[in-house]
Write a protein that holds these residues in place. Structure first.
Motif, PDB file in Angstrom:
ATOM      1  N   ILE A 157       0.833  -1.200   0.000  1.00 47.78           N
ATOM      2  CA  ILE A 157       0.000   0.000   0.000  1.00 47.78           C
ATOM      3  C   ILE A 157       0.872   1.256   0.000  1.00 47.78           C
ATOM      4  O   ILE A 157       0.615   2.210  -0.742  1.00 47.78           O
ATOM      5  N   SER A 158       1.913   1.246   0.818  1.00 50.75           N
ATOM      6  CA  SER A 158       2.799   2.407   0.918  1.00 50.75           C
ATOM      7  C   SER A 158       3.471   2.708  -0.417  1.00 50.75           C
ATOM      8  O   SER A 158       3.522   3.854  -0.864  1.00 50.75           O
ATOM      9  N   GLN A 159       3.975   1.672  -1.066  1.00 46.91           N
ATOM     10  CA  GLN A 159       4.651   1.872  -2.352  1.00 46.91           C
ATOM     11  C   GLN A 159       3.676   2.368  -3.421  1.00 46.91           C
ATOM     12  O   GLN A 159       4.002   3.249  -4.213  1.00 46.91           O
ATOM     13  N   GLY A 160       2.469   1.801  -3.427  1.00 48.10           N
ATOM     14  CA  GLY A 160       1.487   2.204  -4.424  1.00 48.10           C
ATOM     15  C   GLY A 160       1.025   3.641  -4.242  1.00 48.10           C
ATOM     16  O   GLY A 160       0.951   4.412  -5.207  1.00 48.10           O
ATOM     17  N   LEU A 161       0.741   4.027  -2.998  1.00 51.10           N
ATOM     18  CA  LEU A 161       0.259   5.383  -2.742  1.00 51.10           C
ATOM     19  C   LEU A 161       1.363   6.422  -2.893  1.00 51.10           C
ATOM     20  O   LEU A 161       1.084   7.589  -3.171  1.00 51.10           O
ATOM     21  N   ALA A 162       2.609   6.007  -2.721  1.00 48.39           N
ATOM     22  CA  ALA A 162       3.727   6.943  -2.907  1.00 48.39           C
ATOM     23  C   ALA A 162       3.780   7.448  -4.344  1.00 48.39           C
ATOM     24  O   ALA A 162       4.231   8.575  -4.600  1.00 48.39           O
ATOM     25  N   LEU A 163       3.311   6.634  -5.292  1.00 52.19           N
ATOM     26  CA  LEU A 163       3.293   7.059  -6.694  1.00 52.19           C
ATOM     27  C   LEU A 163       2.379   8.256  -6.907  1.00 52.19           C
ATOM     28  O   LEU A 163       2.553   9.022  -7.856  1.00 52.19           O
ATOM     29  N   TYR A 164       1.403   8.417  -6.029  1.00 50.25           N
ATOM     30  CA  TYR A 164       0.474   9.542  -6.129  1.00 50.25           C
ATOM     31  C   TYR A 164       1.007  10.802  -5.449  1.00 50.25           C
ATOM     32  O   TYR A 164       0.364  11.840  -5.480  1.00 50.25           O
ATOM     33  N   GLY A 165       2.154  10.675  -4.815  1.00 51.29           N
ATOM     34  CA  GLY A 165       2.730  11.844  -4.159  1.00 51.29           C
ATOM     35  C   GLY A 165       2.417  11.945  -2.681  1.00 51.29           C
ATOM     36  O   GLY A 165       2.715  12.970  -2.060  1.00 51.29           O
ATOM     37  N   TYR A 166       1.827  10.901  -2.099  1.00 53.44           N
ATOM     38  CA  TYR A 166       1.531  10.919  -0.663  1.00 53.44           C
ATOM     39  C   TYR A 166       2.784  10.547   0.136  1.00 53.44           C
ATOM     40  O   TYR A 166       3.634   9.789  -0.333  1.00 53.44           O
ATOM     41  N   GLN A 167       2.859  11.073   1.368  1.00 61.93           N
ATOM     42  CA  GLN A 167       3.886  10.638   2.317  1.00 61.93           C
ATOM     43  C   GLN A 167       3.257   9.587   3.225  1.00 61.93           C
ATOM     44  O   GLN A 167       2.207   9.828   3.820  1.00 61.93           O
ATOM     45  N   LEU A 168       3.880   8.427   3.321  1.00 61.54           N
ATOM     46  CA  LEU A 168       3.331   7.313   4.108  1.00 61.54           C
ATOM     47  C   LEU A 168       4.144   7.078   5.372  1.00 61.54           C
ATOM     48  O   LEU A 168       5.369   7.114   5.340  1.00 61.54           O
ATOM     49  N   ARG A 169       3.426   6.837   6.462  1.00 62.06           N
ATOM     50  CA  ARG A 169       4.069   6.432   7.714  1.00 62.06           C
ATOM     51  C   ARG A 169       3.427   5.135   8.166  1.00 62.06           C
ATOM     52  O   ARG A 169       2.208   5.069   8.356  1.00 62.06           O
TER      53      ARG A 169
END
Length: 552
Positions: A157-169
Motif C-alpha cells: 500500500i505504501s509503495q502504491g500510494l507513494a506514486l500519487y505523491g503521498y507521504q506514508l508512515r
C-alpha cells in the motif's frame, strides 16, 4: 519568544473588545440622556428612535464581544421600547408617547436604563478554544498514517500510494499511536486493531478522516465502525487505484470544509472586524463591507461563496438588499445568511421569505460563527462543482479548461514568461472498456486524474478534455521541465496495477506538449500539442512528444 497563532488571535480580539467598550461607554451616556429627555419633553420624543436603534445593535453585538449581561439587558429594553418606536414611526401624538415612556420608566425601567453602563465593567474572558491552526505542509504532499498487521500488505500500500505523491508512515503492529498527530492528514487502520482500544485512540482520530480495512460485511461490525467515527470501509486495500480514489475524496472533502470565501455586510465596525478576525483565523478568505451601497461592485470583484448580512444597517434594510441582489441571475444561487438579535420566529421567517437562506440569532459565539460559515461555504462549493467540474474526475470541464488556458495565454502575452500546454490520452483505452467493462475504465480515468492532481502544482490547470483525454497547462514552466515532469508521470502511472474482471492489468498514457505562448492563440497551441500527442501514438505510445513547430 514569538507568540503562538492562537495568542495572536486572542490579542486581536481583546483589542477589538476594548475599542468596543470605550465607544459604548460614550454611546450609553447619550442613550440614557436621550431616553430621559424624551420622557420629559414631547418635542424630544423622536430621540427615542435613535436610542431604540442603539439598544437593538447592542442586543446583537455586546454578547458576541464578551459583554453578555449588557446584551441581555439591552434586548429587554429594546423589546420594552419597540411599541413606542413603532408609534413614533407612524406619527402618533408626541405628548401621549411621552406619557407612555414616563410610565414605563416609573415602572422600573429607569434603573435598567441607568445601570447599562455598569455592565461594561466586566466581560467574559476571551476564548480561542475554537482556533486550532494546523502547521503548514509541503505543497501537494499529504501525510497518511497506516496501521496494518500484515506488513507485506502495508508495504504494498505504501509503495502504491507513494506514486500519487503521498507521504506514508507505517505504524507497526503493537506500536503505540503517536502522541502528536497534528501533521497527519488521514489514517488507514485494520479493523481488528481497533478492538478494545476505545477512547485511548479515538480522541486522536476524531478530527481526521479514517479508512478502515475490514473483511467483515455483517451489520454489527460495520455499525460498530461507524459509531467509532470511521469514514470509509474497504475490503480490498491492495487495489491501489480504488484506495487512492477514496483517499482523494476524503481529503478533498475535509479541505473543502475548511476553506471558502465570505463577504460580511454590517454597519457595526467593531463587530464587523470581530467577525473578520474569527473567520480569517479559521482559514476562510473574508471581505468586510461597512457601506452597503458598495455591495454590488464588491460582490462582482470578490465573488464570495456566501454572504453574511445584518438585517438592519442604518437606513438600509438587509432583506430589501437581498431581494435587490436576486434581480440579477448571477446572484440567484448566492447563499445569504442574515444576522439579527430578533428572536421572534415569525419575523425571522418573514425575513427569509424576502430573499435569505438562513437566519443566525445574535449574539453568536465565535465557534458557531466559524462552523456556520465553513458548512455554508462547503455546500455552496459542492453545488458550484456540479456546474464547473467534471463529475467523474473532479477536474475542470472542457469549456472551463479552455477558458483558463486562454487566460494563461493572455497572461503570458502581458508578462513575457513561458508556459506549457499538454494533451494527454490513455493508451489502448478501448481495450480496457471492452475487456473489463466501463466501470473499470472509469476507475482508470479517475486514477490518472488523481495522479495529475497530486503530482502537479496547485497553480497548474488540469481539465478533462473528453473521454480519456486530458488537457494540462503548466504556468511559468519551460518546455524542458514540462517534458521531464510528464515523462516521470507516465513512468509512474504505468506502474499502477488495476483489478479487472479476471486479471490485473496496467495502462500507460501518451502526451504531446507545446509552449503555450509560441503560437498566435491558445487554440493554435492546443492544436500543436494535440498533433504532437498523435505523433507519440504513431511512434509507439507511452511517452512524451514535443510539438515540431514551436515558434510564432
Amino acid at each position: 519568544m514569538p507568540q503562538s497563532p492562537s495568542s495572536e488571535v486572542r490579542k486581536k480580539l481583546e483589542t477589538l473588545r476594548n475599542r468596543f467598550r470605550d465607544k459604548t461607554v460614550r454611546e450609553i451616556e447619550g442613550l440614557v440622556a436621550s431616553i430621559f429627555n424624551a420622557s420629559r419633553h414631547p418635542e424630544a420624543i423622536e430621540e427615542l428612535t435613535a436610542a431604540y436603534q442603539l439598544l437593538h445593535r447592542l442586543a446583537g453585538s455586546a454578547g458576541t464581544l464578551g459583554y453578555t449581561q449588557l446584551g441581555e439587558q439591552a434586548r429587554k429594553l429594546e423589546i420594552a421600547i419597540r411599541p413606542l418606536a413603532d408609534q413614533i414611526a407612524s406619527g402618533a401624538d408626541k405628548e401621549h408617547l411621552r406619557l407612555q415612556l414616563a410610565q414605563l420608566l416609573d415602572a422600573g425601567c429607569d434603573e435598567q436604563v441607568t445601570g447599562l453602563g455598569n455592565l461594561l465593567i466586566t466581560a467574559e474572558p476571551v476564548s480561542t478554544e475554537w482556533h486550532r491552526p494546523r502547521p503548514a505542509e509541503a505543497e501537494n504532499q499529504s501525510v497518511l498514517l497506516i496501521l496494518e498487521s500484515d506488513q507485506e500488505l502495508a508495504e504494498l500500500i505504501s509503495q502504491g500510494l507513494a506514486l500519487y505523491g503521498y507521504q506514508l508512515r507505517n505504524l507497526s503492529n503493537g506500536e503505540q499511536w503517536p502522541d502528536n498527530m497534528d501533521d497527519v492528514d488521514l489514517v488507514m487502520v485494520r479493523d481488528t486493531l481497533l478492538q478494545g482500544e476505545g477512547a485511548d485512540w479515538l480522541h486522536k482520530l476524531h478530527s481526521l478522516p479514517v479508512i478502515c480495512f475490514s473483511d467483515a460485511h455483517d451489520f454489527a461490525t460495520r455499525y460498530r465502525l461507524a459509531c467509532l467515527g470511521v469514514d470509509a470501509c474497504l475490503d480490498e486495500p491492495q487495489d491501489i487505484p480504488a484506495l487512492a480514489d477514496r483517499i482523494e475524496h476524503l481529503l478533498a472533502e475535509g479541505l473543502a470544509t475548511l476553506t471558502g470565501r465570505v463577504m460580511i455586510v454590517d454597519d457595526d465596525s467593531e463587530l464587523l472586524e470581530h467577525y473578520r478576525v474569527v473567520l480569517t483565523s479559521g482559514g476562510l478568505e473574508v471581505r468586510t463591507l461597512a457601506d452597503p451601497s458598495r455591495l454590488l461592485s464588491e460582490l462582482s470583484e470578490f465573488r464570495p461563496d456566501i454572504l453574511l448580512m445584518d438585517v438592519q444597517m442604518g437606513r438600509y434594510d438587509g432583506p430589501a438588499m437581498a431581494r435587490m441582489l436576486r434581480f440579477q441571475a448571477e446572484w440567484l444561487s448566492l447563499p445569504i445568511i442574515f444576522f439579527s438579535s430578533e428572536e421572534d420566529r415569525n419575523l425571522q421567517l418573514d425575513v427569509l421569505a424576502r430573499g435569505g437562506d438562513d437566519f443566525v440569532t445574535k449574539p453568536v459565539s465565535d465557534e458557531f460563527l466559524l462552523r456556520t460559515a465553513r458548512i455554508r461555504c462547503y455546500r455552496a462549493r459542492q453545488l458550484g462543482k456540479l456546474v464547473s467540474l467534471d463529475s467523474l474526475t473532479g477536474l475542470l470541464k472542457h469549456a472551463l479548461a479552455k477558458i483558463e488556458l486562454n487566460r494563461e495565454y493572455a497572461r503570458c502575452s502581458r508578462t513575457g514568461h513561458d508556459s506549457v500546454v499538454a494533451m494527454l490520452d490513455l493508451d489502448h483505452f478501448k481495450q480496457v472498456n471492452d475487456s473489463h467493462g466501463h466501470g473499470t475504465g472509469d476507475m482508470v480515468i479517475k486514477a490518472l486524474a488523481n495522479l495529475l492532481r497530486h503530482r502537479l502544482r496547485n497553480t497548474d490547470i488540469i481539465g478533462r478534455y473528453g473521454g480519456e483525454e486530458f488537457v494540462v497547462v503548466l504556468p511559468e514552466c519551460s518546455l524542458e521541465k514540462a517534458v521531464e515532469v510528464f515523462e516521470t508521470l507516465s513512468q509512474d502511472f504505468a506502474q499502477l496495477v488495476f483489478s479487472g474482471c479476471k486479471e490485473e492489468f496496467s495502462v500507460s498514457f501518451s502526451a504531446g506538449v507545446a509552449t503555450l505562448n509560441a503560437y498566435e492563440s491558445g487554440e493554435q497551441a492546443i492544436d500543436a500539442a494535440d498533433k504532437a500527442l498523435y505523433q507519440r501514438k504513431r511512434a509507439g505510445r507511452n511517452g512524451v512528444t514535443v510539438a515540431l513547430r514551436d515558434v510564432r
